[in-house]
Design a protein around this motif. Structure first.
Motif, mmCIF file in Angstrom:
data_model
loop_
_atom_site.group_PDB
_atom_site.id
_atom_site.type_symbol
_atom_site.label_atom_id
_atom_site.label_comp_id
_atom_site.label_asym_id
_atom_site.label_seq_id
_atom_site.Cartn_x
_atom_site.Cartn_y
_atom_site.Cartn_z
ATOM 1 N N LEU A 268 0.824 -1.202 0.000
ATOM 2 C CA LEU A 268 0.000 0.000 0.000
ATOM 3 C C LEU A 268 0.864 1.260 0.000
ATOM 4 N N ARG A 269 0.479 2.201 -0.841
ATOM 5 C CA ARG A 269 1.193 3.470 -0.948
ATOM 6 C C ARG A 269 0.305 4.574 -0.383
ATOM 7 N N VAL A 270 0.833 5.270 0.610
ATOM 8 C CA VAL A 270 0.053 6.245 1.369
ATOM 9 C C VAL A 270 0.555 7.659 1.094
ATOM 10 N N LEU A 271 -0.390 8.578 0.939
ATOM 11 C CA LEU A 271 -0.068 10.002 0.840
ATOM 12 C C LEU A 271 -0.614 10.676 2.091
ATOM 13 N N LEU A 272 0.271 11.245 2.903
ATOM 14 C CA LEU A 272 -0.107 11.903 4.145
ATOM 15 C C LEU A 272 -0.131 13.406 3.919
ATOM 16 N N LEU A 273 -1.332 13.977 3.934
ATOM 17 C CA LEU A 273 -1.504 15.416 3.729
ATOM 18 C C LEU A 273 -1.824 16.051 5.081
ATOM 19 N N GLN A 274 -0.768 16.542 5.734
ATOM 20 C CA GLN A 274 -0.918 17.082 7.075
ATOM 21 C C GLN A 274 0.215 18.065 7.357
ATOM 22 N N PRO A 275 -0.102 19.215 7.952
ATOM 23 C CA PRO A 275 0.971 20.159 8.296
ATOM 24 C C PRO A 275 1.967 19.515 9.251
ATOM 25 N N GLU A 276 3.184 20.037 9.250
ATOM 26 C CA GLU A 276 4.218 19.538 10.155
ATOM 27 C C GLU A 276 3.744 19.680 11.599
ATOM 28 N N SER A 277 3.812 18.591 12.346
ATOM 29 C CA SER A 277 3.386 18.608 13.742
ATOM 30 C C SER A 277 3.874 17.336 14.411
ATOM 31 N N CYS A 278 3.835 17.314 15.741
ATOM 32 C CA CYS A 278 4.217 16.098 16.473
ATOM 33 C C CYS A 278 3.266 14.952 16.138
ATOM 34 N N GLU A 279 1.955 15.275 16.033
ATOM 35 C CA GLU A 279 0.987 14.229 15.690
ATOM 36 C C GLU A 279 1.242 13.681 14.287
ATOM 37 N N GLY A 280 1.600 14.588 13.376
ATOM 38 C CA GLY A 280 1.898 14.142 12.024
ATOM 39 C C GLY A 280 3.115 13.244 11.979
ATOM 40 N N ASP A 281 4.143 13.605 12.738
ATOM 41 C CA ASP A 281 5.345 12.773 12.803
ATOM 42 C C ASP A 281 5.022 11.400 13.390
ATOM 43 N N GLU A 282 4.177 11.390 14.416
ATOM 44 C CA GLU A 282 3.827 10.125 15.060
ATOM 45 C C GLU A 282 3.025 9.232 14.116
ATOM 46 N N LEU A 283 2.095 9.841 13.381
ATOM 47 C CA LEU A 283 1.303 9.061 12.420
ATOM 48 C C LEU A 283 2.197 8.530 11.308
ATOM 49 N N LEU A 284 3.108 9.361 10.830
ATOM 50 C CA LEU A 284 4.035 8.937 9.790
ATOM 51 C C LEU A 284 4.849 7.733 10.254
ATOM 52 N N GLN A 285 5.378 7.813 11.461
ATOM 53 C CA GLN A 285 6.183 6.705 11.993
ATOM 54 C C GLN A 285 5.348 5.438 12.164
ATOM 55 N N HIS A 286 4.108 5.603 12.622
ATOM 56 C CA HIS A 286 3.255 4.431 12.818
ATOM 57 C C HIS A 286 2.921 3.766 11.488
ATOM 58 N N LEU A 287 2.655 4.563 10.468
ATOM 59 C CA LEU A 287 2.360 4.006 9.146
ATOM 60 C C LEU A 287 3.568 3.239 8.605
ATOM 61 N N HIS A 288 4.758 3.769 8.868
ATOM 62 C CA HIS A 288 5.977 3.055 8.470
ATOM 63 C C HIS A 288 6.103 1.746 9.251
ATOM 64 N N ARG A 289 5.781 1.792 10.537
ATOM 65 C CA ARG A 289 5.912 0.593 11.367
ATOM 66 C C ARG A 289 5.001 -0.542 10.899
#
Length: 211
Positions: free
Chosen positions: A23-44
């Motif tokens: 699955l290829r995901v596009l994350l459209l979200q301003p830079e933020s701690c929550e965005g970083d956490e979601l990005l890391q979780h999606l990678h995990r």
């Protein structure tokens, strides 16, 4: 439609957990701690993720899932170029609080799931799998409807072409059909294509006769 070629049912087959890495995901979200956490979780969990903000003018064709921050779309007037009537991917909204305007916006965009903030990683995997499989089920149904519509149109064209030949040449329905089929075989094309060409030619002659 998105493409001139018709995809097969296999292109919209259901997925299971082991398919997450495809699955290829596009994350459209301003830079933020929550965005970083979601990005890391999606990678995990194995997804391939690309991040962008503001939203891209064109959603890449290869994207399977789009996560989008909902509040800026409403409060800041940020535009998301999204075809809600024929979505190419799954849309999952990121919402930090609920109000009627944001909910209405997500309904208009036809988001298939919602992730709340502050981020709770529990449930994201389930939301992805359920949303993707629901989207693919809808795509399979759309594909079947398109095929059925094309089949019905082709049959109507053949019937109309037979009627043209029967009237013009005063022949039976069987002879008219065999004429269409024989012409298709000689031209190495389909009977549907021959019928469509005959109808078009007949319409042109009919218009010319009125001028």
């Amino acid at each position: 439609m998105r493409s001139c070629s018709t995809p097969s049912d296999d292109a919209f087959g259901p997925i299971v957990v082991k398919d997450l890495r495809t699955l290829r995901v596009l994350l459209l979200q301003p830079e933020s701690c929550e965005g970083d956490e979601l990005l890391q979780h999606l990678h995990r969990i194995g997804c391939s993720v690309r991040r962008a903000w503001p939203p891209l003018n064109v959603i890449p064709k290869e994207v399977d899932i789009v996560f989008v921050s909902a509040r800026p779309l409403v409060e800041d007037g940020v535009e998301l170029h999204w075809n809600a009537d024929d979505p190419q991917a799954v849309l999952i909204a990121i919402v930090d609080y609920e109000n009627p305007i944001i909910v209405e916006k997500m309904l208009r965009l036809r988001a298939q799931a919602v992730i709340g903030l502050p981020l709770q990683t529990f449930g994201i995997l389930s939301s992805i799998l359920l949303s993707v499989n629901n989207h693919r089920r809808e795509m399979r149904l759309r594909l079947r409807v398109e095929r059925l519509s094309a089949k019905l149109k082709a049959q109507r064209d053949i019937d109309k072409a037979k009627a043209i030949l029967m009237t013009a040449n005063k022949v039976s329905e069987e002879v008219a059909y065999n004429t269409l089929r024989g012409h298709a075989m000689s031209k190495r094309t389909t009977i549907e294509a021959v019928a469509a060409s005959l109808i078009e030619a007949s319409d042109v002659l009919h218009l010319s006769s009125k001028e």
